[in-house]
Design a protein around this motif. Sequence first.
Motif, PDB file in Angstrom:
ATOM      1  N   UNK A 295      15.536 -21.261  -3.200  1.00  0.00           N
ATOM      2  CA  UNK A 295      16.460 -20.239  -2.980  1.00  0.00           C
ATOM      3  C   UNK A 295      16.421 -19.839  -1.175  1.00  0.00           C
ATOM      4  N   UNK A 296      15.127 -19.793  -0.803  1.00  0.00           N
ATOM      5  CA  UNK A 296      15.002 -19.351   0.476  1.00  0.00           C
ATOM      6  C   UNK A 296      15.724 -20.566   1.476  1.00  0.00           C
TER       7      UNK A 296
ATOM      8  N   UNK B 297       5.568 -23.758   2.616  1.00  0.00           N
ATOM      9  CA  UNK B 297       5.183 -24.218   3.937  1.00  0.00           C
ATOM     10  C   UNK B 297       6.148 -25.685   4.162  1.00  0.00           C
ATOM     11  N   UNK B 298       6.222 -26.603   3.197  1.00  0.00           N
ATOM     12  CA  UNK B 298       7.011 -27.648   3.246  1.00  0.00           C
ATOM     13  C   UNK B 298       8.637 -27.415   3.457  1.00  0.00           C
ATOM     14  N   UNK B 299       9.143 -26.340   2.690  1.00  0.00           N
ATOM     15  CA  UNK B 299      10.362 -25.889   2.788  1.00  0.00           C
ATOM     16  C   UNK B 299      10.763 -25.268   4.178  1.00  0.00           C
ATOM     17  N   UNK B 300       9.826 -24.580   4.809  1.00  0.00           N
ATOM     18  CA  UNK B 300       9.881 -23.980   6.163  1.00  0.00           C
ATOM     19  C   UNK B 300       9.899 -25.390   7.229  1.00  0.00           C
ATOM     20  N   UNK B 301       8.861 -25.981   7.188  1.00  0.00           N
ATOM     21  CA  UNK B 301       9.005 -27.225   8.104  1.00  0.00           C
ATOM     22  C   UNK B 301      10.161 -28.233   7.937  1.00  0.00           C
ATOM     23  N   UNK B 302      10.910 -28.181   6.688  1.00  0.00           N
ATOM     24  CA  UNK B 302      11.998 -29.175   6.652  1.00  0.00           C
ATOM     25  C   UNK B 302      13.040 -28.271   7.296  1.00  0.00           C
ATOM     26  N   UNK B 303      13.352 -26.875   7.242  1.00  0.00           N
ATOM     27  CA  UNK B 303      14.444 -26.370   7.689  1.00  0.00           C
ATOM     28  C   UNK B 303      14.245 -26.295   9.335  1.00  0.00           C
TER      29      UNK B 303
ATOM     30  N   UNK C 220      17.112 -21.897  11.660  1.00  0.00           N
ATOM     31  CA  UNK C 220      16.499 -20.603  12.080  1.00  0.00           C
ATOM     32  C   UNK C 220      15.759 -20.281  10.559  1.00  0.00           C
ATOM     33  N   UNK C 221      14.425 -19.877  10.828  1.00  0.00           N
ATOM     34  CA  UNK C 221      13.419 -19.618   9.682  1.00  0.00           C
ATOM     35  C   UNK C 221      13.012 -18.027   9.997  1.00  0.00           C
ATOM     36  N   UNK C 222      13.389 -17.553  11.214  1.00  0.00           N
ATOM     37  CA  UNK C 222      12.651 -16.322  11.532  1.00  0.00           C
ATOM     38  C   UNK C 222      13.065 -15.156  10.326  1.00  0.00           C
ATOM     39  N   UNK C 223      12.418 -14.369   9.726  1.00  0.00           N
ATOM     40  CA  UNK C 223      12.720 -13.510   8.936  1.00  0.00           C
ATOM     41  C   UNK C 223      12.813 -13.799   7.424  1.00  0.00           C
ATOM     42  N   UNK C 224      12.433 -15.017   7.268  1.00  0.00           N
ATOM     43  CA  UNK C 224      12.653 -15.762   5.781  1.00  0.00           C
ATOM     44  C   UNK C 224      11.504 -15.155   5.314  1.00  0.00           C
ATOM     45  N   UNK C 225      11.424 -14.308   4.167  1.00  0.00           N
ATOM     46  CA  UNK C 225      10.280 -14.019   3.269  1.00  0.00           C
ATOM     47  C   UNK C 225      10.395 -13.891   1.918  1.00  0.00           C
ATOM     48  N   UNK C 226       9.590 -14.217   0.935  1.00  0.00           N
ATOM     49  CA  UNK C 226      10.124 -13.954  -0.308  1.00  0.00           C
ATOM     50  C   UNK C 226      10.469 -12.264  -0.474  1.00  0.00           C
ATOM     51  N   UNK C 227      11.425 -12.197  -1.401  1.00  0.00           N
ATOM     52  CA  UNK C 227      12.001 -10.757  -1.701  1.00  0.00           C
ATOM     53  C   UNK C 227      12.165 -10.621  -3.264  1.00  0.00           C
ATOM     54  N   UNK C 228      11.737  -9.454  -3.712  1.00  0.00           N
ATOM     55  CA  UNK C 228      12.203  -9.253  -5.062  1.00  0.00           C
ATOM     56  C   UNK C 228      13.662  -9.105  -5.514  1.00  0.00           C
ATOM     57  N   UNK C 229      14.113  -9.374  -6.573  1.00  0.00           N
ATOM     58  CA  UNK C 229      15.380  -9.338  -7.045  1.00  0.00           C
ATOM     59  C   UNK C 229      16.040  -7.768  -6.934  1.00  0.00           C
ATOM     60  N   UNK C 230      14.939  -7.021  -7.437  1.00  0.00           N
ATOM     61  CA  UNK C 230      15.286  -5.335  -7.613  1.00  0.00           C
ATOM     62  C   UNK C 230      15.917  -4.927  -6.316  1.00  0.00           C
ATOM     63  N   UNK C 231      15.315  -5.707  -5.194  1.00  0.00           N
ATOM     64  CA  UNK C 231      16.194  -5.045  -4.060  1.00  0.00           C
ATOM     65  C   UNK C 231      17.696  -5.251  -3.902  1.00  0.00           C
ATOM     66  N   UNK C 232      17.993  -6.325  -4.462  1.00  0.00           N
ATOM     67  CA  UNK C 232      19.597  -6.455  -4.499  1.00  0.00           C
ATOM     68  C   UNK C 232      20.157  -5.853  -5.670  1.00  0.00           C
ATOM     69  N   UNK C 233      19.563  -5.211  -6.685  1.00  0.00           N
ATOM     70  CA  UNK C 233      20.169  -4.669  -7.502  1.00  0.00           C
ATOM     71  C   UNK C 233      20.256  -3.020  -7.571  1.00  0.00           C
TER      72      UNK C 233
END
Length: 190
Positions: free
Chosen positions: A42-43, A72-78, A84-97
Amino acid sequence: MMPPDSPTPDMILPQPPNGTRYGMVNRRLGVLFVGRVNAGRSMMAEALLRHHAGHRFDAHSAGLTPVDRPNPYALARLRAEGVATGGLAPKPLERFMAPDAPPVDIVITVSELAATGMAGAWPSQPVTAHWALPDPDPALYPDADAPEVLVDAIFQDLRRRIDVLSVLPAHCLLALSQWRDEDEDGLRTA
């Protein structure tokens, strides 16, 4: 060929059953990619959509049970692709509800758990889709090279899907939210 958001004659634009008409969309559409832990698939989708079509879409991602840090593999591939990977961080679904959440016009799940866990969760009628992708969690693979190879395959798949999504006319995407069926590509509405 017409630009992606150019007006389309009504006879060509499919109309929803209730007769609602759609014209040009003069805003960026909100897209939310939902995964199990929001660390890989998703990220990556969020970063790729922002990179390739940030002028047309507000891309976000979230997880049902987010972890502490990205894969870390996903960030390295991007980063290897100049995404750009700045600001990417896991977020809870509730934030968008929450009531003050950014608008979500399209919800795309990228894990089976997210697809089943999200059924009927949205009070509005966003367009929903499910992109079935394998879990790139390094803990699942004993072979040291397997996570990197898998992340590369997921990245390539996501890039193809994002390329298609990013050229679809916005007014046609919004029109899909009025339909109540599912096609073979997985586009559906709740």
